[in-house]
Design a protein around this motif. Structure first.
Motif, PDB file in Angstrom:
ATOM      1  N   SER A 108      20.037 -52.957  -5.091  1.00  0.00           N
ATOM      2  CA  SER A 108      19.635 -54.141  -4.355  1.00  0.00           C
ATOM      3  C   SER A 108      18.804 -55.109  -5.183  1.00  0.00           C
ATOM      4  N   GLY A 109      18.755 -56.351  -4.726  1.00  0.00           N
ATOM      5  CA  GLY A 109      17.878 -57.359  -5.313  1.00  0.00           C
ATOM      6  C   GLY A 109      16.442 -57.229  -4.855  1.00  0.00           C
ATOM      7  N   ARG A 110      16.146 -56.215  -4.047  1.00  0.00           N
ATOM      8  CA  ARG A 110      14.786 -55.891  -3.635  1.00  0.00           C
ATOM      9  C   ARG A 110      14.542 -54.403  -3.873  1.00  0.00           C
ATOM     10  N   GLY A 111      13.287 -54.017  -3.926  1.00  0.00           N
ATOM     11  CA  GLY A 111      12.956 -52.610  -4.062  1.00  0.00           C
ATOM     12  C   GLY A 111      13.324 -51.847  -2.804  1.00  0.00           C
ATOM     13  N   VAL A 112      13.380 -50.529  -2.914  1.00  0.00           N
ATOM     14  CA  VAL A 112      13.693 -49.701  -1.742  1.00  0.00           C
ATOM     15  C   VAL A 112      12.841 -48.433  -1.765  1.00  0.00           C
ATOM     16  N   ARG A 113      12.307 -48.073  -0.609  1.00  0.00           N
ATOM     17  CA  ARG A 113      11.588 -46.811  -0.458  1.00  0.00           C
ATOM     18  C   ARG A 113      12.555 -45.756   0.059  1.00  0.00           C
ATOM     19  N   VAL A 114      12.558 -44.580  -0.579  1.00  0.00           N
ATOM     20  CA  VAL A 114      13.436 -43.479  -0.177  1.00  0.00           C
ATOM     21  C   VAL A 114      12.564 -42.363   0.382  1.00  0.00           C
ATOM     22  N   THR A 115      12.831 -41.965   1.620  1.00  0.00           N
ATOM     23  CA  THR A 115      12.059 -40.928   2.298  1.00  0.00           C
ATOM     24  C   THR A 115      12.979 -39.816   2.764  1.00  0.00           C
ATOM     25  N   LEU A 116      12.603 -38.569   2.476  1.00  0.00           N
ATOM     26  CA  LEU A 116      13.318 -37.415   3.013  1.00  0.00           C
ATOM     27  C   LEU A 116      12.783 -37.158   4.418  1.00  0.00           C
ATOM     28  N   THR A 117      13.642 -37.308   5.421  1.00  0.00           N
ATOM     29  CA  THR A 117      13.170 -37.203   6.804  1.00  0.00           C
ATOM     30  C   THR A 117      13.466 -35.851   7.437  1.00  0.00           C
ATOM     31  N   GLU A 118      14.633 -35.254   7.134  1.00  0.00           N
ATOM     32  CA  GLU A 118      15.014 -34.004   7.799  1.00  0.00           C
ATOM     33  C   GLU A 118      15.788 -33.090   6.863  1.00  0.00           C
ATOM     34  N   PHE A 119      15.640 -31.804   7.101  1.00  0.00           N
ATOM     35  CA  PHE A 119      16.469 -30.791   6.451  1.00  0.00           C
ATOM     36  C   PHE A 119      16.717 -29.723   7.501  1.00  0.00           C
ATOM     37  N   ALA A 159      10.451 -41.656  -3.419  1.00  0.00           N
ATOM     38  CA  ALA A 159      10.324 -42.658  -4.482  1.00  0.00           C
ATOM     39  C   ALA A 159      10.292 -44.056  -3.905  1.00  0.00           C
ATOM     40  N   ASP A 160       9.620 -44.954  -4.616  1.00  0.00           N
ATOM     41  CA  ASP A 160       9.750 -46.396  -4.415  1.00  0.00           C
ATOM     42  C   ASP A 160      10.514 -46.925  -5.617  1.00  0.00           C
ATOM     43  N   LEU A 161      11.758 -47.346  -5.391  1.00  0.00           N
ATOM     44  CA  LEU A 161      12.604 -47.801  -6.484  1.00  0.00           C
ATOM     45  C   LEU A 161      12.505 -49.310  -6.637  1.00  0.00           C
ATOM     46  N   ASP A 162      12.488 -49.766  -7.883  1.00  0.00           N
ATOM     47  CA  ASP A 162      12.423 -51.192  -8.160  1.00  0.00           C
ATOM     48  C   ASP A 162      13.732 -51.883  -7.804  1.00  0.00           C
ATOM     49  N   ALA A 163      13.678 -53.214  -7.776  1.00  0.00           N
ATOM     50  CA  ALA A 163      14.891 -54.004  -7.583  1.00  0.00           C
ATOM     51  C   ALA A 163      15.823 -53.797  -8.757  1.00  0.00           C
ATOM     52  N   VAL A 164      17.034 -54.299  -8.632  1.00  0.00           N
ATOM     53  CA  VAL A 164      18.083 -54.028  -9.604  1.00  0.00           C
ATOM     54  C   VAL A 164      17.675 -54.382 -11.038  1.00  0.00           C
ATOM     55  N   LYS A 165      16.757 -55.347 -11.202  1.00  0.00           N
ATOM     56  CA  LYS A 165      16.319 -55.721 -12.546  1.00  0.00           C
ATOM     57  C   LYS A 165      14.992 -55.060 -12.920  1.00  0.00           C
ATOM     58  N   GLY A 166      14.531 -54.139 -12.102  1.00  0.00           N
ATOM     59  CA  GLY A 166      13.260 -53.475 -12.357  1.00  0.00           C
ATOM     60  C   GLY A 166      13.376 -52.350 -13.373  1.00  0.00           C
TER      61      GLY A 166
END
Length: 212
Positions: A108-119, A159-166
């Motif tokens: 994405s052109g913006r950052g994204v937060r990834v959270t593990l919610t369930e197992f 993780a908090d992932l950077d935007a595509v150019k991060g």
């Protein structure tokens, strides 16, 4: 939601004052303060100007300059596996291992937060012989199964992932654990692992409101 603000000539009439790094504009009988979060505060005045933008047609959420509200789910563009596996070691049936290069990538052109919610188990897919199972992301270890009990709801940020150019647009993970099964047993287990994605705005806002 962060908005670009464009003040009209009438509002800008007067003197710009810089105070504590925040621009304050004298606006006739009042003042307009541009706040760091992208809002404006009108004090003692009766008017304001708000730049209003829109976009018609196809949206390209890989483009950082696209006109999409900050924090919107429309920014989410993530690539990840459809299935992952783990096994016990060939020479030690008590040790659980997996590849360590399962990957989640932000496009994405913006950052994204990834959270593990369930197992959670798929049907009757859990077996008490799987005594411990952890998800490992770098140096972070997330317990999925402890003492043969599946943790279920987890809600752990991965993780908090950077935007595509991060600089950090992806992360890799794998699994470790312990089994009480023996080498001559064949025990199959199956689980659903759910991840949640939230867009991170240019102002650090995560989803509809939280800050990074």
């Amino acid at each position: 939601m962060k908005k670009a603000v464009k003040l009209s000539a009438a509002l800008l009439a007067g003197t710009m004052v810089i105070g504590a790094g925040t621009p304050v504009f004298a606006a006739g009988n009042g003042e307009t303060t541009i706040n760091k979060d992208g809002t404006q505060t009108i004090s003692g005045g009766t008017q304001a100007s708000i730049e209003t933008k829109g976009q018609l047609g196809e949206i390209d959420n890989k483009n950082p300059g696209e006109i999409i509200p900050e924090g919107s789910d429309k920014w989410i563009n993530v690539t990840l596996p459809t299935a992952v596996v783990f096994n016990t070691k060939a020479d030690d049936a008590t040790v659980v291992e997996s590849p360590t290069n399962y990957k989640v990538t932000n496009n994405s052109g913006r950052g994204v937060r990834v959270t593990l919610t369930e197992f959670v188990p798929k049907g009757d897919g859990h077996n008490a012989a799987l005594n411990v199972l952890n998800m490992k992301v770098g140096s972070t270890v997330v317990p999925l199964i402890e003492n043969s009990k599946v943790n279920g709801t987890i809600n752990t940020k991965l993780a908090d992932l950077d935007a595509v150019k991060g600089k950090t647009t992806s992360f890799t993970y794998g699994f470790t654990g312990k089994s009480t099964g023996s080498k001559d047993q064949k025990i199959k287990v199956a689980y659903d692992m759910k991840l949640k994605f939230e867009s991170i705005g240019t102002n650090g806002q995560v989803g509809p409101g939280e800050t990074k």
